[in-house]
Design an enzyme around this catalytic site. Sequence first.
Site, PDB file in Angstrom:
ATOM      1  N   LYS A 271       0.840  -1.196   0.000  1.00 10.55           N
ATOM      2  CA  LYS A 271       0.000   0.000   0.000  1.00 10.55           C
ATOM      3  C   LYS A 271       0.880   1.252   0.000  1.00 10.55           C
ATOM      4  O   LYS A 271       2.024   1.203   0.455  1.00 10.55           O
ATOM      5  CB  LYS A 271      -0.873   0.020   1.268  1.00 10.55           C
ATOM      6  CG  LYS A 271      -1.985  -1.012   1.303  1.00 10.55           C
ATOM      7  CD  LYS A 271      -2.765  -0.916   2.603  1.00 10.55           C
ATOM      8  CE  LYS A 271      -3.849  -1.971   2.683  1.00 10.55           C
ATOM      9  NZ  LYS A 271      -4.948  -1.774   1.712  1.00 10.55           N
ATOM     10  N   ASP A 341      -2.726  -7.695  -1.620  1.00  6.46           N
ATOM     11  CA  ASP A 341      -3.469  -6.801  -0.722  1.00  6.46           C
ATOM     12  C   ASP A 341      -4.930  -7.252  -0.565  1.00  6.46           C
ATOM     13  O   ASP A 341      -5.646  -6.744   0.288  1.00  6.46           O
ATOM     14  CB  ASP A 341      -3.391  -5.365  -1.249  1.00  6.46           C
ATOM     15  CG  ASP A 341      -3.744  -4.335  -0.193  1.00  6.46           C
ATOM     16  OD1 ASP A 341      -3.857  -4.725   0.994  1.00  6.46           O
ATOM     17  OD2 ASP A 341      -3.893  -3.151  -0.554  1.00  6.46           O
ATOM     18  N   ARG A 345      -9.934 -11.819   2.275  1.00  6.87           N
ATOM     19  CA  ARG A 345     -10.757 -12.909   1.730  1.00  6.87           C
ATOM     20  C   ARG A 345     -10.015 -14.229   1.766  1.00  6.87           C
ATOM     21  O   ARG A 345     -10.618 -15.289   1.887  1.00  6.87           O
ATOM     22  CB  ARG A 345     -11.222 -12.533   0.311  1.00  6.87           C
ATOM     23  CG  ARG A 345     -10.117 -12.401  -0.690  1.00  6.87           C
ATOM     24  CD  ARG A 345     -10.538 -11.624  -1.932  1.00  6.87           C
ATOM     25  NE  ARG A 345     -10.611 -10.182  -1.675  1.00  6.87           N
ATOM     26  CZ  ARG A 345     -10.961  -9.280  -2.586  1.00  6.87           C
ATOM     27  NH1 ARG A 345     -11.293  -9.662  -3.814  1.00  6.87           N
ATOM     28  NH2 ARG A 345     -11.002  -8.009  -2.269  1.00  6.87           N
TER      29      ARG A 345
HETATM   30  N1  BES Z   1      -8.094  -3.982   4.513  1.00  4.88           N
HETATM   31  C1  BES Z   1      -8.214  -3.615   3.152  1.00  4.88           C
HETATM   32  C2  BES Z   1      -9.530  -2.901   2.850  1.00  4.88           C
HETATM   33  C3  BES Z   1      -9.699  -1.525   3.415  1.00  4.88           C
HETATM   34  C4  BES Z   1      -9.283  -0.429   2.692  1.00  4.88           C
HETATM   35  C5  BES Z   1     -10.334  -1.319   4.616  1.00  4.88           C
HETATM   36  C6  BES Z   1      -9.471   0.841   3.197  1.00  4.88           C
HETATM   37  C7  BES Z   1     -10.523  -0.063   5.123  1.00  4.88           C
HETATM   38  C8  BES Z   1     -10.096   1.027   4.406  1.00  4.88           C
HETATM   39  C9  BES Z   1      -8.169  -4.850   2.268  1.00  4.88           C
HETATM   40  O1  BES Z   1      -7.348  -5.866   2.698  1.00  4.88           O
HETATM   41  C10 BES Z   1      -7.663  -4.408   0.947  1.00  4.88           C
HETATM   42  O2  BES Z   1      -6.546  -3.981   0.887  1.00  4.88           O
HETATM   43  N2  BES Z   1      -8.473  -4.525  -0.093  1.00  4.88           N
HETATM   44  C11 BES Z   1      -8.110  -4.115  -1.396  1.00  4.88           C
HETATM   45  C12 BES Z   1      -8.623  -5.154  -2.349  1.00  4.88           C
HETATM   46  C13 BES Z   1      -8.124  -4.994  -3.760  1.00  4.88           C
HETATM   47  C14 BES Z   1      -6.634  -5.242  -3.810  1.00  4.88           C
HETATM   48  C15 BES Z   1      -8.856  -5.967  -4.659  1.00  4.88           C
HETATM   49  C16 BES Z   1      -8.721  -2.754  -1.673  1.00  4.88           C
HETATM   50  O3  BES Z   1      -9.810  -2.484  -1.186  1.00  4.88           O
HETATM   51  O4  BES Z   1      -8.062  -1.949  -2.311  1.00  4.88           O
HETATM   52 ZN    ZN Z   2      -7.028  -5.947   4.733  1.00  5.49          ZN
HETATM   53 MN    MN Z   3      -5.373  -5.595   2.059  1.00  2.00          MN
END
Ligand code: BES
Ligand code: ZN
Ligand code: MN
Length: 491
Positions: A271, A341, A345
């Site tokens: 990230k 990321d 899931r």
């Molecule tokens: N924990 C994050 C989701 C998240 C993002 C929660 C912002 C709260 C605030 C999750 O693990 C994640 O990174 N999801 C990605 C998925 C994508 C790579 C398909 C996302 O939401 O960008």
């Molecule tokens: Zn996450």
């Molecule tokens: Mn993530």
Amino acid sequence: MTLALSARAADFGALDTPLLVLALPSGSSIDGALEVLDRRLGGVLRRTLERRDFRGARDETLHLSSTGAGVERILLVGIGKSEDRAASLRRAGAIAARQTSKLGVRRLTFFAGALSETEAEAVTVGLIAGSWDFKELKTPPPAEDQRDPLEEAVILTTTPAAERGVATGRAIGEGHSLARRLGMLPGNVCTPDYLADTAREIGQRYGMTVTVLGRAEMERERMGSFLCVAQGTPQDPKLIVLEHRKGPANAKPIGLVGKGLCFDSGGISIKPAQGMEWMKFDMCGGAGVLGAMETIGRLNLPVNVVGLVGATTNMPSGTAVKPGDVVQASNGKYVEIINTDAEGRLVLADVLVYAARFKPAAVIDAATLTGACVIALGHTATGVMGNDDELVQEVLDAAKRAGEPGWPLPLWDDYKELIKSDVADVKNSGGRPAGTITAALFLKEFADGYPWVHLDIAGTAYTESDLGTVPRGPTGVPVGTFVEFVRGRTR
Ligand code: BES
Ligand code: ZN
Ligand code: MN
């Protein structure tokens, strides 16, 4: 410190309090019990309302220094004209307790007229939410700069049922507070081990069986999906299971599942640095399970509930899983990793498979799963999806009662195209379109053999701005939803 709470019959002739909170709807006038009080106060309430200095709009507050007569201060809190009185009072309770804490007053008395059991419960939940704070990791200021903490709240009520409501509300408030504390604790303190220890303490307090699987046990279960997330960290991942068995021996349990990512850096698909610290909150689903189990234990609810938390950390390293890798989950399905990321899931997949062995009547999972959900629903509503429309509705109803509103998104097969893989059964990311739905569709592949609902709490479990009722940080979502759902099943 926990707030001491009690209910007492309103006697305005003899009231003695450092701060009286009056929760008033818009357009209120002073009548009934308040007339006695207003006379003692020399008519200050009537004058204030007549001048329209206070109109009772939602979230409006006015602090009056009283002229004595046993009531040192008065805090007027507006509840507007909402139809849902319990929800308005929960909000008013939170605002009142926060304001009182800021003033440095130790004791408040809360009055909102007659309260039903549900309303007394809501006020209590609100008062606890508003009095919550997190000071453990700050050096206390010098004594002369310290404000007294809010220690006690007395709810004035003229109905005896309200006392039961206060007791229930206290149990829910404690669950919320536990979840919020765990959420606020940084990733170097609140580790998977820490969550497991917290679960063991809850189990000990309420006679629940606690089982914790570490890396070795999960390898034996062939949880390749969960484990690939944990392979970049030396910390032992934990699958935490709490069993509350207070229902009929043959009754199928309710499963509560939580994503417990103690930190989510994104892994190899790392990230951006900006705001990455917020990802300590990526365990709020797991904290919600523990908070709900705390409440369920306190209330000694006559049901069978199994709480499951998938706890680990998502880190980049030489051993971390990479884009393009294929792993096999414990149900045999092959998963292509597109984006490391999209780890929540992957963790939940094996936890949902594991949940099937309890032959659950229903499973609800909660996860800060997708940034896309924050884009779709903001910080107001939790995204709700599942494989059983009736259960989705039951969860939406429970969430609404709890003051943690959810909104349904369509879990249509048409979206499955987006997570088809060239090399494996499914891929872990479908890119940006319908990101919340494709994440839920991925989970659906593993939530097999039982009715299941998924809560995407990415926008609702914590707040990056002060909401009035709660400061920046964790909100306590989804504790109320879990508890309301379970209570609903006992009625
Ligand atoms: N924990 C994050 C989701 C998240 C993002 C929660 C912002 C709260 C605030 C999750 O693990 C994640 O990174 N999801 C990605 C998925 C994508 C790579 C398909 C996302 O939401 O960008
Ligand atoms: Zn996450
Ligand atoms: Mn993530």
